[in-house]
Design a protein around this motif. Structure first.
Motif, PDB file in Angstrom:
ATOM      1  N   UNK A 132       0.829  -1.206   0.000  1.00  0.00           N
ATOM      2  CA  UNK A 132       0.000   0.000   0.000  1.00  0.00           C
ATOM      3  C   UNK A 132       0.864   1.257   0.000  1.00  0.00           C
ATOM      4  N   UNK A 133       2.019   1.188   0.642  1.00  0.00           N
ATOM      5  CA  UNK A 133       2.943   2.312   0.592  1.00  0.00           C
ATOM      6  C   UNK A 133       3.454   2.530  -0.834  1.00  0.00           C
ATOM      7  N   UNK A 134       3.773   1.448  -1.533  1.00  0.00           N
ATOM      8  CA  UNK A 134       4.206   1.557  -2.929  1.00  0.00           C
ATOM      9  C   UNK A 134       3.102   2.133  -3.816  1.00  0.00           C
ATOM     10  N   UNK A 135       1.855   1.876  -3.434  1.00  0.00           N
ATOM     11  CA  UNK A 135       0.722   2.421  -4.180  1.00  0.00           C
ATOM     12  C   UNK A 135       0.480   3.892  -3.858  1.00  0.00           C
ATOM     13  N   UNK A 136       1.263   4.440  -2.941  1.00  0.00           N
ATOM     14  CA  UNK A 136       1.162   5.860  -2.625  1.00  0.00           C
ATOM     15  C   UNK A 136       0.261   6.204  -1.473  1.00  0.00           C
ATOM     16  N   UNK A 174      -3.245  11.416   8.466  1.00  0.00           N
ATOM     17  CA  UNK A 174      -3.205  10.085   7.876  1.00  0.00           C
ATOM     18  C   UNK A 174      -4.031   9.992   6.591  1.00  0.00           C
ATOM     19  N   UNK A 175      -4.751  11.051   6.272  1.00  0.00           N
ATOM     20  CA  UNK A 175      -5.582  11.075   5.060  1.00  0.00           C
ATOM     21  C   UNK A 175      -4.904  11.802   3.907  1.00  0.00           C
ATOM     22  N   UNK A 176      -3.642  12.185   4.078  1.00  0.00           N
ATOM     23  CA  UNK A 176      -2.866  12.793   3.003  1.00  0.00           C
ATOM     24  C   UNK A 176      -1.990  11.716   2.368  1.00  0.00           C
ATOM     25  N   UNK A 177      -2.195  11.491   1.067  1.00  0.00           N
ATOM     26  CA  UNK A 177      -1.544  10.376   0.380  1.00  0.00           C
ATOM     27  C   UNK A 177      -0.732  10.866  -0.810  1.00  0.00           C
ATOM     28  N   UNK A 178       0.417  10.244  -1.008  1.00  0.00           N
ATOM     29  CA  UNK A 178       1.286  10.627  -2.119  1.00  0.00           C
ATOM     30  C   UNK A 178       0.637  10.374  -3.472  1.00  0.00           C
ATOM     31  N   UNK A 179      -0.311   9.449  -3.547  1.00  0.00           N
ATOM     32  CA  UNK A 179      -0.987   9.168  -4.811  1.00  0.00           C
ATOM     33  C   UNK A 179      -2.104  10.161  -5.123  1.00  0.00           C
ATOM     34  N   UNK A 180      -2.330  11.109  -4.235  1.00  0.00           N
ATOM     35  CA  UNK A 180      -3.327  12.144  -4.465  1.00  0.00           C
ATOM     36  C   UNK A 180      -4.751  11.733  -4.167  1.00  0.00           C
ATOM     37  N   UNK A 181      -4.969  10.521  -3.664  1.00  0.00           N
ATOM     38  CA  UNK A 181      -6.332  10.075  -3.359  1.00  0.00           C
ATOM     39  C   UNK A 181      -6.973  11.008  -2.343  1.00  0.00           C
ATOM     40  N   UNK A 182      -8.187  11.440  -2.651  1.00  0.00           N
ATOM     41  CA  UNK A 182      -8.911  12.360  -1.773  1.00  0.00           C
ATOM     42  C   UNK A 182     -10.156  11.736  -1.160  1.00  0.00           C
TER      43      UNK A 182
END
Length: 294
Positions: free
Chosen positions: A22-26, A164-172
């Motif tokens: 999941x980390x690799x997925x951003x 914890x809701x800020x993700x490198x993949x930009x998911x909002x």
């Protein structure tokens, strides 16, 4: 009361390895937590919805099912043994567990005791806090290869974390979940009862239920593969096939995942991570437009 998506249980055999994927997925992945009955989890949050990565870590502690007592741990252990890793339980947001149990019982979709529990959690700053949950379990009268319950947060201020809701993949956020069944119409009545939202027939092979937070799609395995380019899970009744996320950066995410060989399919506007790359789950990232700044 209409119930929105709350979380999804993704069963895995190695919790730390799942966190790395999941980390690799951003995604930003929370630290390990322990349940008193022998399962451990790590949480991936979006606003109002989360994925619970869950491992049966201490099987000797897991109590068996007993009449009206639904053993969460036993369900996970049995599902993992029978179906392997993947999405296993769909959870909707609870507000009045007693009323939800009564509604499920009256519709022939219940029969289980309410379940309350607490556990320790660690906030991003390292401080330990207590979180608590009240669960009302439901069951599809048509035998199905997934579990269902509602979840009321008793201490939401200790659980939800904007950090914890800020993700490198930009998911909002979550757009919805996708369930598959050989005959979707057979499960419409149950989903209506479970969500208190009326499913809408899109085609004979596809029904859509729009909840206050995200959609519940039920479609045939053939339609699922046609739409997403990946195999649908095999099994009986309803099966939990995919989670759909919204991100304005789907195109960049797709390029990054292709470089890591975590996706293969080229579908306009979305990135589909197949079960082979996500421990039995299909994860769908769909492009959205960023809101204009004020």
């Amino acid at each position: 009361m209409r119930r929105g998506l709350d979380h999804a249980v993704h069963l895995v055999r190695d919790l730390d390895a799942a966190g790395e994927i999941y980390d690799l997925l951003g995604f930003t992945v929370g630290s390990r937590n322990q349940h008193p009955w022998g399962t451990h989890n790590r949480i991936v949050q979006t606003p109002g919805f989360f994925i619970e990565l869950l491992q049966v870590a201490e099987p000797a502690k897991i109590p068996p099912h007993d009449g009206a007592f639904f053993s969460f741990g036993a369900f996970c252990k049995e599902h993992l043994a029978k179906r392997g890793e993947g999405l296993a339980m769909l959870v909707l947001e609870g507000s009045d567990p007693a009323a939800e149990k009564a509604a499920f019982d009256a519709a022939g979709a219940g029969g289980f005791d309410l379940f309350d529990f607490s556990r320790q959690a660690r906030k991003p700053d390292g401080v330990e806090v207590e979180v608590g949950f009240s669960l009302a379990f439901a069951r599809d009268p048509v035998p199905s290869d997934m579990g269902f319950f509602t979840c009321k947060q008793r201490k939401p201020e200790n659980f939800w974390s904007p950090q914890m809701q800020r993700h490198a993949n930009g998911v909002t956020g979550v757009l919805g979940v996708v369930l598959v069944a050989d005959s979707p119409a057979d499960h419409v009545s149950f989903i209506d009862t479970f969500s208190d939202c009326s499913p809408r027939r899109a085609t004979e092979a596809w029904y859509v239920t729009q909840t206050p937070r995200g959609a519940i799609d039920i479609m045939t395995p053939a339609l699922f593969t046609e739409r997403y380019g990946v195999p649908a899970p095999a099994g009986e009744g309803l099966r939990f096939a995919a989670i759909r996320f919204t991100t304005p950066g789907a195109a960049d995410l797709r390029r990054g995942l292709m470089a890591r060989r975590m996706i293969e399919e080229q579908i306009e506007g979305i990135a589909v991570v197949p079960p082979r790359a996500a421990l039995g789950a299909t994860l769908v990232f769909e492009r959205t437009e960023e809101a204009p700044s004020a």
